[in-house]
Design an enzyme around this catalytic site. Structure first.
Site, mmCIF file in Angstrom:
data_model
loop_
_atom_site.group_PDB
_atom_site.id
_atom_site.type_symbol
_atom_site.label_atom_id
_atom_site.label_comp_id
_atom_site.label_asym_id
_atom_site.label_seq_id
_atom_site.Cartn_x
_atom_site.Cartn_y
_atom_site.Cartn_z
ATOM 1 N NE ARG A 152 41.447 14.359 18.105
ATOM 2 C CZ ARG A 152 40.383 14.736 17.417
ATOM 3 N NH1 ARG A 152 40.535 15.498 16.365
ATOM 4 N NH2 ARG A 152 39.180 14.355 17.772
ATOM 5 C CB SER A 179 41.456 24.949 22.564
ATOM 6 O OG SER A 179 42.283 25.227 21.464
ATOM 7 C CG PHE A 206 35.034 14.240 8.091
ATOM 8 C CD1 PHE A 206 36.180 14.877 7.661
ATOM 9 C CD2 PHE A 206 34.514 14.566 9.341
ATOM 10 C CE1 PHE A 206 36.798 15.841 8.454
ATOM 11 C CE2 PHE A 206 35.129 15.526 10.149
ATOM 12 C CZ PHE A 206 36.274 16.164 9.693
ATOM 13 C CD GLU A 223 23.265 16.806 12.175
ATOM 14 O OE1 GLU A 223 22.173 17.226 12.622
ATOM 15 O OE2 GLU A 223 23.419 15.668 11.701
ATOM 16 N N PRO A 224 23.851 22.180 12.290
ATOM 17 C CG PRO A 224 22.170 23.091 10.941
ATOM 18 C CD PRO A 224 22.919 21.815 11.200
ATOM 19 N NE ARG A 263 61.598 47.178 8.113
ATOM 20 C CZ ARG A 263 61.128 47.708 7.000
ATOM 21 N NH1 ARG A 263 61.706 47.439 5.840
ATOM 22 N NH2 ARG A 263 60.092 48.506 7.035
ATOM 23 C CD GLU A 284 40.151 17.077 12.232
ATOM 24 O OE1 GLU A 284 40.351 16.102 12.979
ATOM 25 O OE2 GLU A 284 39.739 16.968 11.065
ATOM 26 N N GLY A 328 28.937 20.940 16.761
ATOM 27 C CA GLY A 328 29.957 20.007 16.285
ATOM 28 C C GLY A 328 30.799 19.422 17.402
HETATM 29 C C1 LIG Z 1 36.513 26.024 8.148
HETATM 30 C C2 LIG Z 1 35.855 24.891 8.865
HETATM 31 C C3 LIG Z 1 35.818 23.639 8.270
HETATM 32 C C4 LIG Z 1 35.163 22.576 8.908
HETATM 33 N N1 LIG Z 1 35.098 21.352 8.284
HETATM 34 C C5 LIG Z 1 34.337 20.368 8.841
HETATM 35 C C6 LIG Z 1 34.148 19.126 8.154
HETATM 36 O O1 LIG Z 1 34.708 18.896 7.075
HETATM 37 N N2 LIG Z 1 33.332 18.194 8.708
HETATM 38 C C7 LIG Z 1 32.696 18.403 9.901
HETATM 39 O O2 LIG Z 1 31.965 17.524 10.341
HETATM 40 N N3 LIG Z 1 32.865 19.573 10.584
HETATM 41 C C8 LIG Z 1 33.663 20.554 10.084
HETATM 42 N N4 LIG Z 1 33.833 21.744 10.745
HETATM 43 C C9 LIG Z 1 33.119 21.957 11.994
HETATM 44 C C10 LIG Z 1 33.998 21.838 13.214
HETATM 45 O O3 LIG Z 1 34.363 20.497 13.430
HETATM 46 C C11 LIG Z 1 33.184 22.435 14.367
HETATM 47 O O4 LIG Z 1 33.144 23.837 14.156
HETATM 48 C C12 LIG Z 1 33.766 22.126 15.719
HETATM 49 O O5 LIG Z 1 33.665 20.748 16.016
HETATM 50 C C13 LIG Z 1 33.027 22.911 16.823
HETATM 51 O O6 LIG Z 1 31.651 22.779 16.688
HETATM 52 P P1 LIG Z 1 30.728 24.103 16.640
HETATM 53 O O7 LIG Z 1 31.316 25.065 15.684
HETATM 54 O O8 LIG Z 1 29.330 23.672 16.412
HETATM 55 O O9 LIG Z 1 30.859 24.736 18.069
HETATM 56 P P2 LIG Z 1 30.037 24.331 19.379
HETATM 57 O O10 LIG Z 1 30.015 22.866 19.540
HETATM 58 O O11 LIG Z 1 28.760 25.062 19.371
HETATM 59 O O12 LIG Z 1 30.978 24.982 20.477
HETATM 60 C C14 LIG Z 1 31.171 26.412 20.507
HETATM 61 C C15 LIG Z 1 32.332 26.728 21.401
HETATM 62 O O13 LIG Z 1 31.998 26.357 22.722
HETATM 63 C C16 LIG Z 1 33.153 25.953 23.420
HETATM 64 N N5 LIG Z 1 32.897 24.631 24.011
HETATM 65 C C17 LIG Z 1 32.313 23.559 23.439
HETATM 66 N N6 LIG Z 1 32.245 22.534 24.305
HETATM 67 C C18 LIG Z 1 32.810 22.973 25.463
HETATM 68 C C19 LIG Z 1 33.058 22.387 26.747
HETATM 69 N N7 LIG Z 1 32.711 21.130 27.004
HETATM 70 N N8 LIG Z 1 33.657 23.148 27.689
HETATM 71 C C20 LIG Z 1 34.010 24.432 27.439
HETATM 72 N N9 LIG Z 1 33.806 25.030 26.252
HETATM 73 C C21 LIG Z 1 33.218 24.311 25.274
HETATM 74 C C22 LIG Z 1 34.312 25.961 22.434
HETATM 75 O O14 LIG Z 1 35.037 27.161 22.608
HETATM 76 C C23 LIG Z 1 33.624 25.965 21.093
HETATM 77 O O15 LIG Z 1 34.406 26.607 20.101
HETATM 78 C C24 LIG Z 1 34.544 22.791 10.163
HETATM 79 C C25 LIG Z 1 34.626 24.055 10.777
HETATM 80 C C26 LIG Z 1 35.273 25.088 10.144
HETATM 81 C C27 LIG Z 1 35.341 26.422 10.818
#
Ligand SMILES: Cc1cc2nc3c(=O)[nH]c(=O)nc-3n(C[C@H](O)[C@H](O)[C@H](O)COP(=O)(O)OP(=O)(O)OC[C@H]3O[C@@H](n4cnc5c(N)ncnc54)[C@H](O)[C@@H]3O)c2cc1C
Length: 386
Positions: A250, A373, A131, A135-136, A275, A370, A139
């Site tokens: 979830r 936190s 799924f 995006e860059p 141990r 997913e 997420g």
């Molecule tokens: C190994 C791996 C597999 C993945 N697989 C998938 C997949 O199959 N499909 C898919 O669509 N995505 C996938 N992801 C992406 C994942 O869902 C995203 O990394 C996640 O949703 C967070 O998005 P981001 O990394 O862009 O972080 P960002 O959205 O840029 O957020 C960065 C950080 O900011 C903080 N933050 C964000 N919002 C808030 C807020 N409102 N208040 C306070 N702090 C906040 C959090 O600490 C967060 O970690 C995967 C990621 C990893 C690492």
């Protein structure tokens, strides 16, 4: 009035024991002879065990019976997955998939034809899927971040854009992709599409991360044309589908966190008993006892948070806040319990001889994927101030 509390029904206890035996007698011995970072078990072992679980009625337990599944509810799946996850690659590949695989939940909002063509073979044959939301540009907040576009041209949709960290997009036969169909409509302008592997204009390139199973990918869509009938649900309904259906998922996801925490905790107790340092076993040191006591309390609390939310979801009630609580708490408990187990094992804790090292790395991803936190805390906090 008397209320004797709750005990698992006998059928679930039997099911749990059957799964426990397969993990202990089949899966763990295979994992012990292969690369500790392997994403999957060898294909011949997978096929042999899948035949066995199918014959035993343990295949795709959480999928609807009419599509080849076992029809278990969310709660029962949580009990099953807590067991299935208790091995080295169990966090991201519970049971090494020998108990079946599931399509991304949003497909259940699709047409009968889409379910027949995509969901059913996935369940019956145990196919991988992906799924693609992230995006860059981010997420955590897909409503704001999604830039990938889908334009309608006659009987086709044309996709252009880029997704990142998309697990299994390089080797799954199909997946769901979220794209903007109407820029002006914001959140209501995002739709969900089925994209098949090999569609011209679709490419997936592996991204190396600390997790070695379910490899994530950098995915590009360049004038990627798909049939009009690959739209899932209504145009503009994409994000609602993603969130509604992910909520229920979830709880099983959290049950895998719990399962790995249980396995790490069990290893830590066994190690502390055998141990000795400075003339006494670690189990007699208060510093170690307190780590293990805290882990025990957190594991039990975690189980009840998951079960209570899963029951609510199964009753058809709104369980969004409970889903966030389960995901948040289970991923954080997992991190703490595995960390304590690594500490108690000393150098063996970070050696690839034991699964703890892999769990330690993979557990870190669980607090980001997913929904991080912080986003789940935000959902819970909003419910307090409503
Ligand atoms: C190994 C791996 C597999 C993945 N697989 C998938 C997949 O199959 N499909 C898919 O669509 N995505 C996938 N992801 C992406 C994942 O869902 C995203 O990394 C996640 O949703 C967070 O998005 P981001 O990394 O862009 O972080 P960002 O959205 O840029 O957020 C960065 C950080 O900011 C903080 N933050 C964000 N919002 C808030 C807020 N409102 N208040 C306070 N702090 C906040 C959090 O600490 C967060 O970690 C995967 C990621 C990893 C690492």
């Amino acid at each position: 009035m008397n209320f004797p509390g709750y005990r698992l029904p006998d059928e679930l206890l039997v099911l749990r024991e059957q799964i426990r035996r397969i993990i202990r007698d089949e899966i763990i011995p295979i994992e012990q002879r292969i690369d500790p970072d392997a994403p999957e078990i060898p294909e011949d072992d997978y096929r042999r065990l899948a035949v066995k679980t199918q014959a035993a009625g343990l295949w795709a337990l959480g999928a609807p019976e009419e599509y080849g599944g076992g029809g278990l509810d969310t709660f029962s799946m949580c009990v099953a997955l807590e067991e299935m996850a208790q091995h080295r690659m169990g966090l991201y590949n519970p049971g090494c998939s020998v108990f079946g695989r599931y399509p991304p939940p949003a497909i259940w909002a699709g047409s009968k034809e889409q379910i027949r063509k995509y969901a059913e073979p996935t369940i019956r044959q145990g196919l991988k899927t992906f799924f693609a939301i992230t995006e860059p540009s981010g997420g955590s907040d897909p409503a704001g971040a999604i830039q990938t576009r889908a334009e309608r041209k006659g009987d086709r949709w044309v996709l252009n854009g880029r997704k990142v960290f998309i697990s299994r997009a390089h080797d799954a036969p199909w997946g769901l992709v979220w794209a903007r169909t109407d820029r002006a409509k914001g959140r209501a302008g995002i739709s969900c599409f089925i994209v098949e592997q090999g569609t011209p204009g679709f490419t997936a390139r592996n991204i190396k991360v600390i997790r070695t199973s379910a490899i994530p990918n950098d995915v590009t869509f360049e004038d990627c044309e798909i049939p009009a009938e690959n739209l899932v649900g209504a145009e503009g309904q994409g994000l609602d589908l993603a969130f509604d259906l992910l909520v229920k998922n979830r709880f099983p996801y959290s049950a895998c966190n719990l399962g790995v925490a249980v396995a790490a905790h069990r290893m830590a107790i066994a190690h502390a008993k055998q141990r000795s340092t400075f003339g006494a076993p670690l189990s007699q040191r208060q510093a170690i006892q307190w780590m293990l006591a805290d882990a025990e309390v957190e594991i039990r609390a975690c189980r009840w948070i998951i079960w209570e939310g899963a029951w609510k979801a199964d009753r058809g009630e709104d369980a969004r806040v409970e889903a966030s609580m389960a995901k948040l708490y289970s991923s954080e408990v997992l991190g703490r319990v595995v960390d304590a187990a690594v500490q108690i094992h000393g150098a063996y804790g970070v050696s690839k001889e034991f699964p703890l090292e892999r769990w330690y790395r993979e557990a870190r991803v669980r607090r980001i994927g997913e929904g991080p936190s912080e986003v789940h805390r935000m959902v819970i906090a909003r419910s307090l101030f409503r």
